[in-house]
Design a protein around this motif. Sequence first.
Motif, PDB file in Angstrom:
ATOM      1  N   ARG A   7      -4.646  -1.448   3.553  1.00  0.00           N
ATOM      2  CA  ARG A   7      -5.734  -1.388   2.584  1.00  0.00           C
ATOM      3  C   ARG A   7      -5.692   0.002   1.968  1.00  0.00           C
ATOM      4  N   VAL A   8      -5.697   0.062   0.627  1.00  0.00           N
ATOM      5  CA  VAL A   8      -5.525   1.346  -0.050  1.00  0.00           C
ATOM      6  C   VAL A   8      -6.612   1.580  -1.098  1.00  0.00           C
ATOM      7  N   THR A   9      -6.868   2.861  -1.345  1.00  0.00           N
ATOM      8  CA  THR A   9      -7.710   3.234  -2.481  1.00  0.00           C
ATOM      9  C   THR A   9      -6.848   3.289  -3.733  1.00  0.00           C
ATOM     10  N   ASN A  10      -5.573   3.659  -3.549  1.00  0.00           N
ATOM     11  CA  ASN A  10      -4.566   3.559  -4.600  1.00  0.00           C
ATOM     12  C   ASN A  10      -3.190   3.753  -3.979  1.00  0.00           C
ATOM     13  N   ALA A  11      -2.175   3.327  -4.712  1.00  0.00           N
ATOM     14  CA  ALA A  11      -0.794   3.455  -4.245  1.00  0.00           C
ATOM     15  C   ALA A  11       0.114   3.397  -5.459  1.00  0.00           C
TER      16      ALA A  11
END
Length: 163
Positions: A7-11
């Motif tokens: 799970r990411v906030t951004n990538a």
Amino acid sequence: MKAVIQRVTNARVLVNGEVISEIGKGLCVLIGICNNDTEEDLKYISRKILNTRLFEENGKRWMKSVKDMNYEILCISQFTLYYRLKGNKPDFHHAMGGERAKEMYDQLLATLGKDHNPDKIKDGVFGAMMNVQIFNDGPVTIEIESPVKAVKLDDKEAESSNS
């Protein structure tokens, strides 16, 4: 087939210093394809990526999936997920090779796009050296493997070590 889901906030993915793909809030998924994977494995992994509840709602954890939230998915092909150590050296003979793996990977992306929003599905460059920048949210990281493959690989290795 194996997926390491973060799970990411951004990538984002860079190749030769150039940003190839990037996402905001959502999932970064590393995909390993086994040499005996089938369309059944692909469908299983796609369904799990889209429907596993990794996001919160109203302060309650594990309530919503990436599909429920209409978030983005960044997929990265990663043959090294199908390693076996031989002493201290990784061996990748369980990973599906070249063109067959690319076809299956492309089919996975198409399946994710068909069952979600195709504009929300991003990826790197198959077979390229990539710099993957992941801003893990939580951190939350889970691993999913198609169940039939996990058993077959372990059984074959047990048989060969008993011989």
